[in-house]
Design a protein around this motif. Structure first.
Motif, short mmCIF file in Angstrom:
data_model
loop_
_atom_site.label_atom_id
_atom_site.label_comp_id
_atom_site.label_asym_id
_atom_site.label_seq_id
_atom_site.Cartn_x
_atom_site.Cartn_y
_atom_site.Cartn_z
N SER A 130 49.31 35.39 37.50
CA SER A 130 48.24 36.48 37.12
C SER A 130 47.21 36.87 38.41
N GLU B 73 47.95 40.36 40.33
CA GLU B 73 47.20 41.59 39.90
C GLU B 73 46.15 41.55 41.10
N ASP B 74 45.65 40.59 41.75
CA ASP B 74 44.50 40.79 42.61
C ASP B 74 44.88 41.60 43.74
N ASN C 215 34.76 47.38 35.77
CA ASN C 215 35.88 46.34 35.26
C ASN C 215 37.45 46.94 35.28
N SER D 143 41.20 43.28 38.04
CA SER D 143 41.29 42.06 37.45
C SER D 143 40.25 40.93 38.14
N TRP D 144 40.03 41.29 39.24
CA TRP D 144 39.30 40.47 39.99
C TRP D 144 37.77 40.48 40.40
N SER E 11 34.26 42.89 37.95
CA SER E 11 33.86 43.75 37.06
C SER E 11 32.94 44.91 37.53
N GLN F 152 41.18 46.94 27.70
CA GLN F 152 42.47 46.03 27.56
C GLN F 152 42.04 44.92 27.36
N LYS G 150 41.69 42.12 29.31
CA LYS G 150 41.05 41.58 30.47
C LYS G 150 40.21 42.82 31.09
N ILE G 151 40.69 43.85 31.23
CA ILE G 151 40.16 44.76 32.19
C ILE G 151 39.86 46.09 31.29
N LYS H 132 40.81 50.46 31.53
CA LYS H 132 41.97 51.24 31.90
C LYS H 132 41.39 52.86 32.05
#
Length: 361
Positions: free
Chosen positions: A34, A37-38, A226, A229-230, A232, A261, A263-264, A266
């Motif tokens: 994961s 994604e950063d 936000n 992913s890394w 907010s 979403q 975690k984040i 969009k």
């Protein structure tokens, strides 16, 4: 030795099969899990930037803080052709390696990609001058700190003439390098930044003030928080244009246009369309349509920004709250009287029915 890494990479990778490089690429990305994604700029932001910067007359595009190249690659796929040369620089060796493999897998040979610190050692130069580009696009590092700041006083390209950054406030240092890398006349840059660069004080205020006075900031676009992913943190896009012909800055607030979403958040397609439409209207001098979007956008004169002490915080310019109906004290009093009358009438009706019931009984 990092200093000996070639800028031209395709010939080196051609010694291996494309299948091998592709397998290696997927193995590395899988290993990161994961955390992979950063390294990415969200696709929706890439699509937005491609629409904002769309033009036919481009030969050289540059990203000085390149991450894994996905921003430049997507832009190339969206709006540019193989005739365009892509330039990128990245300080992280792993991300540099992933970028090189990414380019090779996508069969893009017209790219020069350097591994080094962009602020202290920009690798793309034209003799003794900084190389200039048609389009500069970037997602700058957030909360970037600098060591050896004093070294920048002797910068041979004279990039930091506006103001020397401090050790812990390097965001506008990145933006300064970007602005100095744009060609003169009508060429532009689109940069994703954390919101705090729009209003933070001390050294950054001096750089921001100078750029506003130079009249090279064309638009500030507020995005939802936000999106990454890394972090907010809320983010924005700043559009720099060295060929501006007026003293106006466009502010767009798209902070509410997002889908949640897992975690984040969009950025929605509707949000992208609203931003692009307003910006294109502004560019084409269709200012009436821009002004009609009063909850989304605002056109500020440089004098107004000056009055607000060069603070570019979107909330100072865009009223994104619908006006409430103001109720006067007289209206409240009238409503109370009407309610009292209705209460008295209802009470009389109840009494009459109770009397009827008692008589019948």
């Amino acid at each position: 030795d990092e200093a000996k890494l070639p800028l031209s990479w395709h010939e080196e990778l051609s010694k291996y099969s494309k299948g091998f490089i592709k397998d290696l690429f997927h193995f590395i990305t899988y290993s990161y899990g994961s955390a992979w994604e950063d390294f990415y700029t969200p696709k929706e932001l890439v699509m937005l930037l491609s629409e904002l910067l769309k033009t036919d007359k481009v030969s050289k595009i540059y990203d000085p803080f390149n991450w894994i190249w996905n921003l430049l690659m997507w832009l190339w796929k969206e709006i540019w052709s193989n005739k365009v040369i892509l330039y990128g620089q990245e300080i992280n060796r792993t991300q540099w390696m992933i970028s090189v493999m990414n380019l090779f897998i996508n069969w893009y040979e017209n790219a020069l990609f350097s591994l080094w610190n962009t602020i202290f050692e920009p690798k793309f130069t034209d003799w003794n001058n900084l190389m200039k580009f048609d389009i500069v696009v970037s997602n700058i590092p957030f909360w970037m700190n600098l060591e050896n700041v004093e070294k920048l006083r002797k910068d041979k390209y004279w990039r930091f003439w506006r103001w020397l950054p401090t050790k812990v406030r390097a965001d506008w240092t990145c933006l300064t390098h970007i602005v100095e890398s744009i060609k003169e006349e009508t060429w532009i840059a689109g940069v994703i930044v954390p919101d705090y660069v729009l209003y933070r004080w001390v050294t950054e205020w001096n750089i921001r003030k100078t750029m506003v006075e130079e009249n090279i900031i064309e638009a500030v676009i507020s995005l939802p928080s936000n999106l990454f992913s890394w972090t907010s943190l809320a983010t924005s896009i700043i559009i720099f244009n060295k060929g501006k012909k007026d003293d106006k800055i466009l502010f767009i607030d798209a902070s509410k246009y997002f889908e949640k979403q897992v975690k984040i958040n969009k950025l929605t397609n509707i949000g992208i369309k609203i931003i692009v439409d307003i910006y294109n209207d502004f560019k084409s001098w269709n200012l009436k349509d821009v002004i009609c979007n009063k909850y989304f956008s605002y056109i500020a004169e440089i004098d107004e920004v000056r009055e607000k002490n060069f603070d570019l915080n979107i909330q100072l310019y865009v009223n994104n709250y619908e006006e409430e109906n103001i109720i006067t004290l007289d209206e409240i009093t009238d409503d109370i009287i009407l309610l009292d009358i209705e209460y008295i009438k209802s009470e009389e009706i109840v009494k009459e029915r109770l009397i009827d019931l008692w008589i019948k009984k």
